[in-house]
Design a protein around this motif. Structure first.
Motif, PDB file in Angstrom:
ATOM      1  N   ARG A 138       1.261  -1.388   0.187  1.00 47.55           N
ATOM      2  CA  ARG A 138      -0.134   0.068  -0.165  1.00 47.55           C
ATOM      3  C   ARG A 138       0.948   1.034   0.225  1.00 47.55           C
ATOM      4  N   PHE A 139       2.365   1.609   0.675  1.00 51.48           N
ATOM      5  CA  PHE A 139       3.057   2.255   0.571  1.00 51.48           C
ATOM      6  C   PHE A 139       3.357   2.409  -0.417  1.00 51.48           C
ATOM      7  N   THR A 140       3.897   1.566  -1.425  1.00 50.40           N
ATOM      8  CA  THR A 140       4.889   1.777  -2.948  1.00 50.40           C
ATOM      9  C   THR A 140       3.166   2.569  -4.008  1.00 50.40           C
ATOM     10  N   ALA A 141       1.592   1.605  -3.282  1.00 51.97           N
ATOM     11  CA  ALA A 141       0.806   2.463  -4.756  1.00 51.97           C
ATOM     12  C   ALA A 141       0.386   4.061  -3.978  1.00 51.97           C
ATOM     13  N   GLY A 142       0.355   4.203  -2.890  1.00 51.89           N
ATOM     14  CA  GLY A 142       0.042   5.711  -2.535  1.00 51.89           C
ATOM     15  C   GLY A 142       2.063   6.553  -3.595  1.00 51.89           C
ATOM     16  N   VAL A 143       2.731   6.111  -3.295  1.00 49.15           N
ATOM     17  CA  VAL A 143       4.137   6.713  -3.466  1.00 49.15           C
ATOM     18  C   VAL A 143       3.326   6.920  -5.215  1.00 49.15           C
ATOM     19  N   PHE A 144       3.070   5.989  -5.846  1.00 49.53           N
ATOM     20  CA  PHE A 144       2.893   5.698  -6.817  1.00 49.53           C
ATOM     21  C   PHE A 144       2.165   6.129  -7.763  1.00 49.53           C
ATOM     22  N   ARG A 145       0.892   7.227  -6.950  1.00 48.76           N
ATOM     23  CA  ARG A 145      -0.084   7.644  -7.389  1.00 48.76           C
ATOM     24  C   ARG A 145       0.623   9.082  -6.994  1.00 48.76           C
ATOM     25  N   GLN A 146       1.537   9.634  -6.370  1.00 47.74           N
ATOM     26  CA  GLN A 146       1.887  10.567  -6.066  1.00 47.74           C
ATOM     27  C   GLN A 146       3.279  11.232  -7.522  1.00 47.74           C
ATOM     28  N   THR A 147       4.113   9.956  -7.924  1.00 47.04           N
ATOM     29  CA  THR A 147       5.254  10.174  -8.916  1.00 47.04           C
ATOM     30  C   THR A 147       4.120  10.143  -9.904  1.00 47.04           C
TER      31      THR A 147
END
Length: 404
Positions: A165-174
């Motif tokens: 879920r952490f990477t999912a959040g970073v994906f949306r921000q990036t």
């Protein structure tokens, strides 16, 4: 039978490679025909499953440079993967239904050139553009088109999976242009076979006699993994315990993926050895480079705790492997470990400081039963949340849905 081709840039022994191999084995168990294509593969530096002839590994393009005079690593990785994809389409007779690619998305447009359009599943361990710094204007100019290409080509995949879920959040921000792209979380798992089989390889020479309180650090010899934190924590524990007594039973094993072709691995290993000498903890430390699977399992079973030092790690398979082996984890309180390690139950999540880590380490030194209590809770957590069965079922469901 669903035919799946995996495209991976460098099939070494890192966490990303572990996931790819596990994914391939998982799909094989569901009757899929699987091949792994890569730009580099060394049978002497690989996971044991890839040596099985039933899991074919095809290596092409290793003659292409990994860098130019020590620079342009990302560009070279993109070109190597594009070459692998082109070779697969133009020069092989391999038939496939789905391509599973990870790390480098630049090859996805090439896969669109297939005569009968194939489905592409992209597994995002973490956005590549966040794995490097941009201190100079020249570096920012170099990375700008690569960052654009990463975002654009990632959006061309038919399905995108992330490892937490952490990477999912970073994906949306990036990737702001990919807000409409749905990302499903597929947690990495582990293959219990390699962890449950009897150990035939010992730890002779790695741990001095009498050192019953063994701490273990497992990570690649890369600066972003913050391995100095483990050394400084060991020195801080020395200050807490004082000479003699418990301290004489303490030992740290620093094991990690090491590739002599990678300049950073070579340089950082030397840096860590120098730091070890400056801290005066040489007698309580053993470095292990490129250990075997059986050595890793032996170390996990032998250790009272694993020190997992990276901050904002995308997921991190090592804590899961450790917990399955009934070995508690002391990790940084950020990123993927927040989802894998249960603080106070299967280990401790701490700020990335030697004081915090050594305080947690001291608890395992002074409370002998803590290792068994947290270790058992950790194994139960892995079986419940990160089992191979759950991983296999989810991945197979994604693959099947892409072919329908």
């Amino acid at each position: 039978m669903v035919r799946v081709v995996f495209l991976h840039p460098d099939l070494g022994i890192g966490g990303a490679e572990r996931l790819v191999v596990d994914a391939a084995v998982a799909l094989q168990s569901r009757g899929c025909h699987v091949q792994i294509w890569t730009a580099h593969y060394d049978p002497t530096h690989c996971f044991s499953e890839t040596l099985d002839p039933d899991l074919p590994v095809v290596c092409v393009g290793d003659w292409l440079p990994r860098s130019v005079c020590g620079y342009f690593h990302a560009l070279c990785a993109y070109l190597r993967m594009i070459y692998v994809a082109l070779y697969l389409l133009l020069f092989s007779h391999e038939e496939f239904d789905v391509v599973f690619c990870d790390q480098v998305s630049a090859c996805i447009p090439v896969l669109r050139l297939a005569r009968h359009r194939k489905k592409v599943l992209f597994y995002c361990h973490f956005p590549d553009q966040l794995l490097t710094t941009r201190r100079s204007l020249l570096k920012r100019c170099y990375r700008a088109p690569l960052d654009w290409l990463e975002e654009t080509t990632t959006g061309m995949a038919d399905r995108v999976l992330v490892n937490s879920r952490f990477t999912a959040g970073v994906f949306r921000q990036t990737f702001p242009r990919l807000q409409g792209v749905h990302t499903d979380v597929l947690y990495p798992s582990l293959n219990p076979v390699s962890f449950d089989t009897p150990i035939t390889e010992g730890l002779d020479g790695l741990i001095p006699e009498g050192r019953s309180l063994v701490f273990l650090s497992i990570n690649r010899y890369e600066r972003k993994k913050d391995l100095p934190l483990a050394l400084h924590s060991l020195a801080s524990l020395w200050e807490r315990l004082g000479e003699g007594g418990f301290w004489e039973k303490v030992h740290l094993v620093m094991a990690g993926g090491y590739d002599s072709r990678v300049v950073e691995n070579v340089e950082h290993y030397k840096e860590l050895r120098a730091l070890c000498r400056s801290l005066g903890v040489e007698a309580h430390l053993t470095f292990v480079r490129s250990f075997s699977d059986t050595q890793k399992v032996s170390l996990l079973r032998r250790s009272v705790c694993v020190l997992y030092t990276p901050a904002n790690e995308h997921f991190g398979i090592v804590p899961v492997e450790a917990m399955y082996c009934c070995c508690p984890v002391i990790g940084v309180n950020s990123g993927g470990p927040l989802e894998s390690v249960a603080h106070g139950e299967t280990g401790f999540l701490c700020p990335p400081t030697p004081e915090s880590f050594s305080a947690a380490m001291e608890q395992f030194v002074r409370e002998p039963r803590l290792k068994q209590k947290m270790g058992q809770a950790g194994r139960e957590r892995v079986i419940k949340c990160f089992s191979q069965q759950a991983f296999t079922e989810q991945l197979n469901r994604h693959i099947v849905s892409l072919t329908q």
